[in-house]
Design a protein around this motif. Sequence first.
Motif, PDB file in Angstrom:
ATOM      1  N   GLU A 134       0.416  -1.461  -0.139  1.00 41.79           N
ATOM      2  CA  GLU A 134      -0.172   0.058   0.398  1.00 41.79           C
ATOM      3  C   GLU A 134       0.350   1.348  -0.062  1.00 41.79           C
ATOM      4  O   GLU A 134       0.979   2.232  -1.012  1.00 41.79           O
ATOM      5  CB  GLU A 134      -1.051   0.351   1.348  1.00 41.79           C
ATOM      6  N   ARG A 135       1.842   1.217   0.891  1.00 40.77           N
ATOM      7  CA  ARG A 135       2.471   2.202   0.819  1.00 40.77           C
ATOM      8  C   ARG A 135       3.580   2.724  -0.268  1.00 40.77           C
ATOM      9  O   ARG A 135       4.003   3.581  -1.026  1.00 40.77           O
ATOM     10  CB  ARG A 135       3.977   1.967   2.091  1.00 40.77           C
TER      11      ARG A 135
ATOM     12  N   GLN B 100       0.570   4.079  -2.527  1.00 43.19           N
ATOM     13  CA  GLN B 100       0.802   5.271  -2.760  1.00 43.19           C
ATOM     14  C   GLN B 100       2.228   6.412  -2.926  1.00 43.19           C
ATOM     15  O   GLN B 100       1.138   7.597  -3.442  1.00 43.19           O
ATOM     16  CB  GLN B 100       0.827   5.852  -1.205  1.00 43.19           C
TER      17      GLN B 100
END
Length: 271
Positions: free
Chosen positions: A79-80, A83
């Motif tokens: 997810e990081r 992102q």
Amino acid sequence: MGGITPLVTTALPLANSVIGTVRNASAGQSGAAAQQAAQQAAQQAAAELEYKRQQDAVQAAAAQAALEQKYREEAAAAERSAQAAAAARQQQAQLEAEAQARQWSHDAELRQREEELQRQKDEAAAAAAAAARAKEMDDYRSSQEQTLAQLRASQEEAVRAKETDAQTQLAQLTAAADAAEQRRLAALRQAVSKTRAGLGARGVTAQDGSGEAILLGLTNSSETERKDAKATDQLKRAAIQQSLDEAKRRNLLELSQLADRQRLEYMSKFF
């Protein structure tokens, strides 16, 4: 399956140990004692098996928790990463948009400068064309005025020459009329003298009716001659003046026609 396999592998040795213990107890003791020992051994094995099971469950739970933690960490990392990639794409898009905006602004400024330069060139060209047209109009008008002035000057010179000639003719007429009048008077005096002399030779005086009639006839004849001469002189003078006036009228008409023609030529050339 990971939790069951260690439990089975652990339970089999314990069962074998219990069986061996029971057998040993059966060989060395009586039946009651052997039974009691077998029960104790079975309880001990069961306790150990339960403990081992609990240990395996704890290990399996820990392994499951570790695996889930790993999954969570991997998901968080993914997810990081997503992102960060989205932020990078957004930043790149913003940079590209800013670069595009700067390019558009630069292009618009260049177009504005080019349009301003073109406008200045057009204004300069228009001003130059207007100045050239004004000069051409002035030159053409000056040429027309010069032509008109030359015609007027030539006409005035011709009129002055004609007036001079008319004055000469009038002076000649005056001189001729004076001379004719002098000759008429001289002839009248001479005729009167001769007539009186002839009348006197015949014994007739000027006071007599016939003598007075003769003298009056001579005077009337001479006066008629004077009037005829004066009328002829007046006709000649009128003809001279009429010729001069007609010349002036022709000059005015010619000037007017030239001015009209020049005005039409000027309008057709510049408008």
